[in-house]
Design an enzyme around this catalytic site. Structure first.
Site, PDB file in Angstrom:
ATOM      1  N   ASP A 199    -142.824  11.184  23.650  1.00 49.90           N
ATOM      2  CA  ASP A 199    -143.808  10.500  24.289  1.00 49.90           C
ATOM      3  C   ASP A 199    -143.035   9.770  25.383  1.00 49.90           C
ATOM      4  O   ASP A 199    -141.997   9.619  25.149  1.00 49.90           O
ATOM      5  CB  ASP A 199    -144.611   9.676  23.623  1.00 49.90           C
ATOM      6  CG  ASP A 199    -146.030   9.051  24.322  1.00 49.90           C
ATOM      7  OD1 ASP A 199    -146.135   9.828  25.253  1.00 49.90           O
ATOM      8  OD2 ASP A 199    -146.413   8.205  23.766  1.00 49.90           O
ATOM      9  N   GLY A 200    -143.580   9.528  26.593  1.00 54.75           N
ATOM     10  CA  GLY A 200    -142.895   8.558  27.300  1.00 54.75           C
ATOM     11  C   GLY A 200    -143.926   8.069  28.381  1.00 54.75           C
ATOM     12  O   GLY A 200    -145.182   8.663  28.464  1.00 54.75           O
ATOM     13  N   GLU A 254    -141.764  11.511  30.290  1.00 54.85           N
ATOM     14  CA  GLU A 254    -142.285  12.420  29.347  1.00 54.85           C
ATOM     15  C   GLU A 254    -141.208  13.616  29.133  1.00 54.85           C
ATOM     16  O   GLU A 254    -141.028  14.117  28.246  1.00 54.85           O
ATOM     17  CB  GLU A 254    -143.539  13.189  29.495  1.00 54.85           C
ATOM     18  CG  GLU A 254    -144.628  12.027  29.756  1.00 54.85           C
ATOM     19  CD  GLU A 254    -145.420  11.984  28.349  1.00 54.85           C
ATOM     20  OE1 GLU A 254    -144.814  12.399  27.454  1.00 54.85           O
ATOM     21  OE2 GLU A 254    -146.426  11.359  28.374  1.00 54.85           O
ATOM     22  N   ASP A 274    -147.890  15.042  24.161  1.00 52.63           N
ATOM     23  CA  ASP A 274    -149.079  14.476  24.673  1.00 52.63           C
ATOM     24  C   ASP A 274    -149.389  14.603  26.354  1.00 52.63           C
ATOM     25  O   ASP A 274    -150.370  14.469  26.834  1.00 52.63           O
ATOM     26  CB  ASP A 274    -149.756  13.260  24.250  1.00 52.63           C
ATOM     27  CG  ASP A 274    -148.896  12.000  24.824  1.00 52.63           C
ATOM     28  OD1 ASP A 274    -148.152  12.193  25.643  1.00 52.63           O
ATOM     29  OD2 ASP A 274    -149.174  11.069  24.113  1.00 52.63           O
ATOM     30  N   HIS A 326    -152.784   8.819  21.341  1.00 54.05           N
ATOM     31  CA  HIS A 326    -153.745   7.868  20.942  1.00 54.05           C
ATOM     32  C   HIS A 326    -154.873   8.184  20.033  1.00 54.05           C
ATOM     33  O   HIS A 326    -155.803   7.788  20.109  1.00 54.05           O
ATOM     34  CB  HIS A 326    -154.152   6.868  22.058  1.00 54.05           C
ATOM     35  CG  HIS A 326    -152.916   6.495  22.972  1.00 54.05           C
ATOM     36  ND1 HIS A 326    -151.995   5.723  22.470  1.00 54.05           N
ATOM     37  CD2 HIS A 326    -152.580   6.867  24.161  1.00 54.05           C
ATOM     38  CE1 HIS A 326    -150.996   5.393  23.544  1.00 54.05           C
ATOM     39  NE2 HIS A 326    -151.370   6.258  24.517  1.00 54.05           N
ATOM     40  N   ASP A 386    -144.880   6.540  20.949  1.00 55.59           N
ATOM     41  CA  ASP A 386    -145.359   5.771  21.904  1.00 55.59           C
ATOM     42  C   ASP A 386    -144.894   4.364  21.699  1.00 55.59           C
ATOM     43  O   ASP A 386    -144.410   3.516  22.763  1.00 55.59           O
ATOM     44  CB  ASP A 386    -147.050   5.774  21.504  1.00 55.59           C
ATOM     45  CG  ASP A 386    -147.712   4.595  22.623  1.00 55.59           C
ATOM     46  OD1 ASP A 386    -147.709   4.833  24.025  1.00 55.59           O
ATOM     47  OD2 ASP A 386    -147.830   3.683  22.219  1.00 55.59           O
TER      48      ASP A 386
END
Length: 245
Positions: free
Chosen positions: A94-95, A132, A154, A209, A219
């Site tokens: 994640d980023g 990301e 994601d 999320h 995250d």
């Protein structure tokens, strides 16, 4: 991260049985790659591999569309909790950044059997998409050569461009998306494509999320990194090199 020796049990494939190697013409991958309905799983010991094969043969385990699971009424587990039946390493990434552009960070979780590793980093000025991509790059860079990987992200931007061949087309066209539209973040895409050629990588989109344990961990790693002090420069972005946005 060091890769543990494993035994690979193939219950449905070109050849069934237990294999001590994943790669190569005599390895487990050759038995299941592009084999419809293949069922296989990695184990740390040969006894566990034999027990699983026996359970599969006896019907003590039932096979679903995407995983092998014990007969149970228990709720489905999160993807990372599904024992990677094919022996692949799992990476979650994640980023993101504060504002866009702004201070940014990335996070990655690497799961190889019982081994788990967390990676993170940040930059003083960058973009969501660059973070990301950086999460994927740093996760893959941490692996032994020629690893087989399932990478969860994601980011539709990352997953679609990787799985639909868009990024490869951009590189083949001199990092142009169209005749007049340049591809963004080509410096990072170039690194990611190179890593994908060194490893066998399957990109999988996961909803962010949404309660996925490892996605939420990534995250947090990214958010914490972005809030760090004295963050380094994302040099390519800050210098605004040609066709990097």
């Amino acid at each position: 991260m060091e890769t543990k020796k494993k035994f690979y049990a193939v219950a449905q494939g070109r050849n069934k049985g237990i294999f001590t190697a994943w790669f190569g013409p005599g390895g487990a991958e050759a038995q299941i790659k592009e084999f419809p309905g293949a069922r296989y799983r990695g184990f740390p010991t040969i006894d566990e591999a034999r027990q699983w094969l026996a359970a599969m043969a006896s019907g003590a385990l039932t096979v679903g569309k995407s995983k092998t699971e014990k007969k149970s009424s228990a709720p489905a587990q999160a993807p990372h909790a599904q024992d990677p039946a094919d022996g692949r390493i799992i990476i979650y990434t994640d980023g993101g950044c504060s504002f866009n552009p702004g201070p940014g960070g990335y996070g990655a979780v690497i799961i190889d059997g019982d081994a788990r590793q967390e990676l993170s980093g940040g930059f003083r000025l960058t973009t969501n998409n660059r973070m990301e991509l950086s999460a994927c790059i740093e996760g893959l860079k941490a692996l032994p050569a020629s690893s087989s990987v399932m990478l969860f992200s994601d980011s539709k931007y990352v997953v679609d461009a990787a799985t639909k061949g868009w990024a490869k087309k951009w590189r083949a066209n001199g990092w142009m998306r169209t005749a007049t539209d340049a591809a963004e973040n080509y410096d990072l895409w170039d690194k990611l494509l190179d890593l994908c050629e060194k490893h066998s990588v399957e990109f999988v989109w996961v909803k962010g999320h949404a309660g996925n344990t490892e996605n939420e961990c990534c995250d947090r790693l990214a958010t914490t990194a972005a809030a760090g002090r004295n963050l380094p420069a994302d040099t390519a972005y800050e210098h605004k090199k040609t066709r990097i946005t």
